[in-house]
Design a protein around this motif. Structure first.
Motif, PDB file in Angstrom:
ATOM      1  N   UNK A  58      72.991   1.152  48.151  1.00 23.54           N
ATOM      2  CA  UNK A  58      73.301   2.218  49.104  1.00 23.54           C
ATOM      3  C   UNK A  58      72.001   2.721  49.707  1.00 23.54           C
ATOM      4  N   UNK A  59      72.097   3.588  50.702  1.00 24.58           N
ATOM      5  CA  UNK A  59      70.901   4.126  51.326  1.00 24.58           C
ATOM      6  C   UNK A  59      70.033   4.805  50.279  1.00 24.58           C
ATOM      7  N   UNK A  60      68.756   4.471  50.297  1.00 23.30           N
ATOM      8  CA  UNK A  60      67.827   4.998  49.299  1.00 23.30           C
ATOM      9  C   UNK A  60      66.567   5.495  49.990  1.00 23.30           C
ATOM     10  N   UNK A  61      66.201   6.741  49.656  1.00 23.91           N
ATOM     11  CA  UNK A  61      64.923   7.293  50.105  1.00 23.91           C
ATOM     12  C   UNK A  61      63.970   7.169  48.922  1.00 23.91           C
ATOM     13  N   UNK A  62      62.924   6.395  49.094  1.00 25.36           N
ATOM     14  CA  UNK A  62      61.982   6.154  48.004  1.00 25.36           C
ATOM     15  C   UNK A  62      60.985   7.309  47.942  1.00 25.36           C
TER      16      UNK A  62
END
Length: 79
Positions: free
Chosen positions: A71-75
């Motif tokens: 899924x969308x991931x902000x690192x």
């Protein structure tokens, strides 16, 4: 454009400072940057500090590039 590149089979990481916009357009791997005019730098700091900041952010992006996400991931960028 990010989604089209991914559809072609190339992994991609979007580095940006407007995280909500990146999520809205459907980017899966997102790495936060500093600001719009200086995404990977801060001209108010020394050249050494800018180099360290850039080196770190690009390192996070490379790690994100190889990460398997569902899924969308902000690192997170901790510096």
């Amino acid at each position: 454009m990010v989604k089209e590149i991914e559809k072609a089979g190339f992994p991609i990481v979007q580095m940006c400072n407007l995280i909500p916009v990146a999520k809205t357009v459907g980017s899966n791997k997102i790495v936060p940057t500093i600001s719009i005019p200086y995404p990977l730098g801060d001209p108010s700091t020394t050249k050494e500090a800018q180099y360290k900041l850039r080196y770190h952010r690009v390192g996070v992006a490379l790690d994100a590039l190889t990460a398997d996400v569902r899924e969308q991931t902000v690192f997170p960028v901790k510096f």
